[in-house]
Design a protein around this motif. Structure first.
Motif, mmCIF file in Angstrom:
data_model
loop_
_atom_site.group_PDB
_atom_site.id
_atom_site.type_symbol
_atom_site.label_atom_id
_atom_site.label_comp_id
_atom_site.label_asym_id
_atom_site.label_seq_id
_atom_site.Cartn_x
_atom_site.Cartn_y
_atom_site.Cartn_z
ATOM 1 N N PHE B 9 41.271 29.256 39.360
ATOM 2 C CA PHE B 9 41.149 30.420 39.001
ATOM 3 C C PHE B 9 40.268 31.658 39.137
ATOM 4 O O PHE B 9 39.670 30.628 39.662
ATOM 5 N N SER B 10 40.101 32.823 39.230
ATOM 6 C CA SER B 10 39.461 33.114 39.808
ATOM 7 C C SER B 10 38.035 33.526 39.174
ATOM 8 O O SER B 10 37.357 34.120 39.626
ATOM 9 N N ALA B 11 37.824 33.083 38.023
ATOM 10 C CA ALA B 11 36.636 33.087 36.796
ATOM 11 C C ALA B 11 37.049 32.262 36.021
ATOM 12 O O ALA B 11 38.428 31.297 35.633
ATOM 13 N N PRO B 12 35.914 31.158 35.216
ATOM 14 C CA PRO B 12 36.140 30.492 34.335
ATOM 15 C C PRO B 12 37.249 30.865 32.959
ATOM 16 O O PRO B 12 37.528 32.059 33.332
ATOM 17 N N LEU B 13 37.886 30.167 32.547
ATOM 18 C CA LEU B 13 38.853 30.723 31.276
ATOM 19 C C LEU B 13 37.473 30.777 29.894
ATOM 20 O O LEU B 13 37.310 31.465 29.247
ATOM 21 N N LYS B 56 36.507 39.327 33.924
ATOM 22 C CA LYS B 56 37.140 38.960 33.134
ATOM 23 C C LYS B 56 37.587 37.477 32.318
ATOM 24 O O LYS B 56 38.647 37.004 32.526
ATOM 25 N N PRO B 58 38.255 34.712 29.690
ATOM 26 C CA PRO B 58 38.600 35.770 28.009
ATOM 27 C C PRO B 58 37.775 35.171 26.849
ATOM 28 O O PRO B 58 37.346 35.310 26.294
ATOM 29 N N PHE B 59 37.097 33.925 26.940
ATOM 30 C CA PHE B 59 36.198 32.968 26.058
ATOM 31 C C PHE B 59 35.368 32.714 25.906
ATOM 32 O O PHE B 59 34.625 32.247 27.048
ATOM 33 N N ASN B 86 36.790 37.090 23.783
ATOM 34 C CA ASN B 86 37.619 36.482 22.283
ATOM 35 C C ASN B 86 36.293 35.551 22.278
ATOM 36 O O ASN B 86 35.866 34.886 22.859
#
Ligand code: SF4
Lengths: 105, 334
Positions: B9-13, B56, B58-59, B86
């Protein structure tokens, strides 16, 4: 006019580096339909959309209807409206049915 | 629609964010209680949020230490929420009264997890070395619910509770919790020192997971989650996780109070600092993360039929006990 809007409970992100790689692969004439560029997360699940699906998804921000989206996708991928309209309609219908998109207005 | 996740992924979630290692408890299994680390100012925390928003992510999940120890928690959360993140957190519940629950709601928390180790008050209090902590943890769940914040419950599975996880689910049910995390025991920090006393044997882990997975499949009103990659080696295990093996360094990273990034809270190897290093360079090129993402089978993993799914189990546990990411997870029953 029926504007298309994303389900606000869905968290999503364009995978920028991956999208760039997919665009380059497409330019080389490779098959990219199965390569995800946008990720969607909700209820503990994750899904991916491919390049065209991801672009359509990003355009569903509540300011456009399906016809406007077809125009923009046709311009971006240098294809004719006629070629794309059926596929875009099918994709949007599927997302509406899943509850990921809805009509607004 | 395409659902194969093979690329990075392009960054961690998720960023698991420790604002402070300070805590009002001294729990026997805690990975972080003995850590000391410089803490950043509120302004620096907001700069970190800016980086996460730009990438970006998200969490964000605040952990600790006890997040409520930092009086600027609400301010940081409000800023992160405004930036589109989030926000959630894990707490021991002691400081979480009705007023705190309301402030958490107002600052945008999507959910708050309360740690409860046993449905038996005396056992929980003893484990946490804090009389009255069970009662306050349970009250915290109720305060959160009254304030409209979604609640989750977290229990680290150990010798004190592995035979009684059904009672933990019942407790969750009674207090309107819809998501329970049954965490694997990590053998870091105090957990490492107390592991003889608290950790299960590999055979006990296997028996626990077989039973817990059965209960999970039969339970509809509560989502039960595990975070133990070694489960993938169980016969008939069919869940399709986003990544194989440990998710640390692939889906998530951990932030220490001074802005240092580590693969997870249980691996004390610093990848770089979020305020002074380029995030993309760390994420894509860090030799530590690369090594975690490309594990080679060592020892009994070599030739094990489950390796492709399990990738040697929990990397943090292997590292804590052997000093090598690629050694088999000490919990492995194979
Ligand atoms: S031997 Fe290694 S790969 Fe096989 S189940 Fe055990 S930890 Fe996983």
């Amino acid at each position: 006019m029926s504007l298309l809007v994303r389900n606000p409970d869905i968290v999503w992100r364009t995978e920028q580096r991956r999208e760039q790689e997919v665009i380059e692969a497409l330019e080389r004439g490779e098959e990219v339909a199965e390569r995800g560029t946008v990720i969607l997360m909700f209820s503990g699940m994750m899904h991916q959309l491919n390049l065209v699906g991801g672009k359509i998804w990003a355009l569903c921000d509540g300011s456009r209807d399906e016809s406007a989206i077809v125009d923009l996708i046709a311009a971006e991928f240098e294809a004719s409206r006629e070629e794309l309209a059926g596929d875009v309609n099918e994709f949007i219908a599927d997302l509406l049915q899943r509850g990921w998109l809805r009509h607004d207005g | 629609m395409t659902d194969n996740f093979t690329d990075l992924f392009s960054a961690p979630l998720t960023i698991n964010w420790t604002l402070s290692f300070r805590c009002n408890f001294v729990c026997s299994h805690c990975y972080s209680r003995d850590e000391v680390c410089e803490e950043l100012s509120t302004a620096d925390h907001c700069r970190i949020v800016d980086v996460l928003a730009e990438k970006k992510v998200p969490f964000v999940n605040f952990g600790g230490g006890e997040p409520l120890i930092r009086s600027d928690l609400y301010e940081i959360a409000r800023y992160a929420t405004k930036k589109g993140l989030n926000v959630s957190m894990n707490s021991n519940g002691w400081l979480l009264d009705a007023e705190a629950a309301k402030s958490l709601m107002e600052s945008g928390f999507r959910s708050v997890g309360i740690s409860i180790d046993s449905a038996e008050a005396a056992l929980h209090d003893d484990f946490r070395d804090q009389p009255g902590s069970f009662e306050r943890a349970v009250a915290a769940l109720d305060h959160l619910q009254a304030a409209g914040v979604k609640t989750t419950m977290s229990s680290v599975i150990s010798r004190i509770n592995y035979r009684h996880f059904r009672e933990l689910l019942e407790l969750a049910r009674t207090h309107g919790v819809k998501q329970v995390y049954l965490h694997n025991f990590k053998c870091s920090g105090r957990g490492f020192r107390n592991r003889q006393e608290l950790d299960l044997s590999p055979e006990e882990w296997k028996a626990f997971y077989l039973e817990a997975l059965k209960v999970k499949n039969e339970t509809e009103d509560i989502a039960i989650s595990f975070d133990d990659p070694v489960i993938a080696s169980l016969p008939g295990y069919e869940e399709n996780p986003l990544v194989k093996g440990s998710s640390c360094g692939k889906l998530s990273l951990h932030l220490r109070p001074n802005g240092d990034l580590t693969p997870c809270g249980f691996i004390p190897l610093v990848v770089g600092n979020i305020l002074t290093d380029d995030f993309d360079t760390l994420w894509y090129d860090s030799p530590i993360l690369q090594k975690m993402r490309h594990k080679e089978a060592k020892g009994k993993c070599n030739g094990c039929g489950a390796f492709e799914q399990c990738l040697g189990g929990c990397t943090a546990r292997a590292f804590a006990t052997t000093g090598d990411f690629c050694e088999p997870d000490p919990h492995c029953w194979k």
